[in-house]
Design an enzyme around this catalytic site. Structure first.
Site, PDB file in Angstrom:
ATOM      1  CG  ASP A   1      -0.026  -0.073   2.527  1.00  0.00           C
ATOM      2  OD1 ASP A   1       0.255  -1.199   2.956  1.00  0.00           O
ATOM      3  OD2 ASP A   1       0.402   0.973   3.047  1.00  0.00           O
TER       4      ASP A   1
ATOM      5  CG  ASP B   1       1.651   4.927   5.715  1.00  0.00           C
ATOM      6  OD1 ASP B   1       1.236   3.924   6.337  1.00  0.00           O
ATOM      7  OD2 ASP B   1       1.950   5.978   6.291  1.00  0.00           O
TER       8      ASP B   1
END
Ligand SMILES: CSC[C@H]1O[C@H](OP(=O)(O)O)[C@H](O)[C@@H]1O
Ligand SMILES: Nc1ncnc2[nH]cnc12
Length: 291
Positions: A210, A212
């Site tokens: 991902d 973040d």
């Protein structure tokens, strides 16, 4: 020169590896308690392999309560020479996208609830941590991952946070813009510190799941996004692990960077002032220099 034994600590999403000959899950007791789980041992291409799921099968241990010292001691006790840490991570860089692997060479440690050393009162040691990963082992991991078709970024800086919650937006921006971190996770510290104290060559493969929460196009990090990316990453990690033993070879020559000699001259407590109970607990980790 010694025989090589490779260990893999598997992070979130990587709870097993395939293709081991003579595979069996073993209980290993340590003076630091029980490791996260039994340890899977066997061989790949005739080279000894150990695999330990960091959170345990079924993901039992939270990042703050992973038994880091027991894990490293247990692997050292089994005869491991080379430790490859595999982890899920968030990315602070546009070019380090979900599905990519980052070979970490530096850490910023923001953890505060974990035992960070095997040493202490009665046996004090100070090892160097300026270069916390083994460049040789890291380079081989990078090459093998590329050969397995993975997009790889070398020389990443990993910020280790305490968790278990993800970062606030302000933290995410701070770590990325001011501190220069490339990826973020919750487990590589104190693991890397302890691996150095145990004189293991340590490499960290951070698998991006991902962005973040800093990225304007991706919004906040949510666990569903991470889980969606994790199983593909775990498949790539298994491919890499299957190819790694042949690439590293059966012999473990002395580490050119001295990872396997990190404790030489590091223990300051004079022999007559050492605590026998602590010295006994250090049998696997530091027996080489305490005998
Ligand atoms: C699954 S999201 C957060 C969780 O994933 C990472 O685990 P690991 O480093 O063991 O792969 C991260 O550090 C958190 O523990
Ligand atoms: N964004 C993130 N922060 C901390 N740990 C993570 N593990 C996977 N993604 C993460």
């Amino acid at each position: 020169m010694s025989d090589r034994m490779i260990a893999v600590i598997g992070g979130s999403g990587l709870y097993r590896i395939d293709g081991l000959e003579d595979a069996s899950w073993q209980d290993v007791e340590t003076p630091w308690g029980r490791p996260s789980d039994q340890i899977l041992t066997g061989q790949i291409d005739g080279i000894e392999i150990a695999f330990l799921p960091r959170h345990g099968r079924g993901h039992v241990h939270a990042p703050s309560s992973v038994p880091y010292r027991a894990n490293i001691d247990a692997l050292k006790r089994l005869g491991v020479t080379d430790l490859i840490s595999v982890s899920a991570c968030g990315s602070f860089r546009e070019e380090m996208a979900p599905g990519h692997f980052v070979i970490v060479d530096q850490f910023i440690d923001r953890t505060y609830l974990r035992e960070g050393s095997f040493f202490g009162t009665g046996c004090v040691a100070h090892v160097s941590l300026a270069h916390p990963t083994c460049p040789e082992l890291s380079a081989t991991c990078a090459t093998v991952a590329e050969d397995a078709g993975v997009t790889v970024h070398r020389d990443g800086t990993y910020l280790a946070m305490e968790g278990p919650q993800f970062s606030t937006l302000a933290e995410s921006r701070l770590f990325r813009e001011s501190w220069g971190a490339d990826v973020i996770g919750m487990t590589n510290m104190p693991e890397a510190r302890l691996a150095r104290e145990a004189e293991l060559c340590y490499a960290s493969i951070a698998m991006v799941t991902d962005f973040d929460s800093w990225h304007p196009d991706h919004g906040e990090v949510v666990i569903a996004t991470i889980i969606a990316t994790m199983s593909g990453n775990a498949e790539k990690a298994r491919k890499l692990i299957a190819r790694l033993p042949a690439a590293l070879g059966a012999a473990h020559p002395p580490c050119p960077k001295g990872c396997d000699r990190a404790l030489e001259g590091a223990i300051l407590t004079t022999p007559e002032h050492r605590d026998p109970a602590l010295v006994a607990r250090l049998d696997a980790v530091a027996g080489r220099v305490l005998d």
